[in-house]
Design an enzyme around this catalytic site. Structure first.
Site, PDB file in Angstrom:
ATOM      1  N   HIS A 120       0.870  -1.342   0.109  1.00  0.00           N
ATOM      2  CA  HIS A 120      -0.143  -0.101  -0.100  1.00  0.00           C
ATOM      3  C   HIS A 120       0.878   1.116   0.052  1.00  0.00           C
ATOM      4  CE1 HIS A 120      -1.672   3.399   2.562  1.00  0.00           C
ATOM      5  NE2 HIS A 120      -2.507   3.294   1.915  1.00  0.00           N
ATOM      6  N   ARG A 127      -0.470  12.255  -0.024  1.00  0.00           N
ATOM      7  CA  ARG A 127      -1.684  13.262  -0.258  1.00  0.00           C
ATOM      8  C   ARG A 127      -1.357  14.794   0.202  1.00  0.00           C
ATOM      9  NH1 ARG A 127      -2.079   9.621   3.587  1.00  0.00           N
ATOM     10  NH2 ARG A 127      -2.289  10.269   5.690  1.00  0.00           N
TER      11      ARG A 127
END
Length: 305
Positions: A112, A116
């Site tokens: 993963h 952001r």
């Protein structure tokens, strides 16, 4: 030093999505990404790219989004921004790239990555993200190599980053109701904003370093482990480990909750789910088995480097 704008940050993320998809397709050999472009009713949208039934990747997603709008009370709570003006509700802008890859071979780990950027109309902004690895079977040498790559990225920008962000990952990617970590961790950081010693451009350079590290790290594992043999026993265990992944993402992951609470695209938010998972009532691995060894590694505080 010129400070990056949100448009420059957004353009970078779109390019990163392109480069990662190209690298994964090349490493997989046969898998190709399908793209869905979508719009968010409240403002903004994104590009969701998914790959299914590849040679190495059984199911994976590489998503880009850039959404904006009025920050609801639920959104402000999620972002720990409850002290806001009441006369004019603040607005937010959020953009990022998020990746989850579920391999076909149980000897290839799940991975993963998310980076952001958030910006509020009040002037607040911050960077967040990280990379973590979830092997179905923990191989200590592979875990050490993985953490060494992340430490190298961190040390290039600030030697304090790796120990801080490694601990943050251990704490974040933890399944309290199982009392085990989701995998072997990695790094996780959030709410990084400028200080007296670090400006926005420097923070973005570190954040970009994390994003650029993803493809070399995961294609290494794809090439190294793709042809290792496995049996039905390993596949059954893979199903159980995928089940733990589902439990974490649906119960504890803040990104999933944020996406759903801000009316994000459900298919994009849930593309992290594996193609198939399994749960066995009160499963206990055989003592001294590879499965028991893996469970013994799934704890906080392992010093991999």
């Amino acid at each position: 030093m010129e400070q990056p704008t949100r448009d420059q940050i957004t353009t970078y993320l779109q390019g990163l999505q392109d480069r990662i998809c190209q690298a994964l397709e090349a490493a997989d050999g046969t898998g190709r990404f399908r793209e869905d472009q979508w719009q968010r009713p409240g403002g903004g949208g994104g590009r969701s790219r998914t790959l299914s039934e590849g040679t190495v990747i059984e199911k994976g997603g590489v998503g880009f989004s850039a959404v904006h709008g009025e920050a609801s009370a639920a959104t402000l709570r999620q972002l720990n921004l409850t002290d806001q003006p009441t006369d004019a509700p603040p607005t937010f802008y959020a953009t990022g790239v998020s990746i989850v890859l579920h391999p076909r071979n149980p000897r290839v780990p799940i991975i993963h990555m998310n980076i952001r950027y958030f910006e509020m109309s009040t002037g607040q902004y911050w960077f967040g993200g990280g990379i973590d690895l979830t092997p179905h079977y923990v191989v200590p040498d592979d875990a050490r190599w993985f953490h060494e790559q992340l430490k190298t990225v961190c040390d290039h920008h600030n030697p304090a980053y790796y120990p801080k962000f490694k601990t943050w990952a251990d704490d974040y990617f933890f399944i309290p109701h199982r009392q085990e970590t989701r995998g072997i961790g990695g790094i996780f950081f959030d709410y990084l904003t400028e200080t007296d010693t670090t400006n926005k451009a420097e923070l973005m350079a570190f954040w970009q370093g994390v994003g650029e590290a993803f493809a070399p790290i995961y294609t290494h594992f794809m090439q190294q482990n793709r042809d290792l043999p496995y049996t039905e026993r390993e596949q059954r265990w893979q199903g159980l480990r995928r089940g733990r992944y589902v439990e974490f993402n649906l119960v504890w992951d803040r990104g999933t909750k944020f996406g759903l609470e801000t009316n994000g695209r459900t298919e994009s938010i849930l593309m992290s789910m594996p193609p198939m998972a399994n749960w066995i009532y009160d499963y206990q691995p055989e003592p001294d088995s590879p499965e028991a060894d893996t469970l013994a590694w799934l704890r906080k505080g392992v010093d991999w480097v």
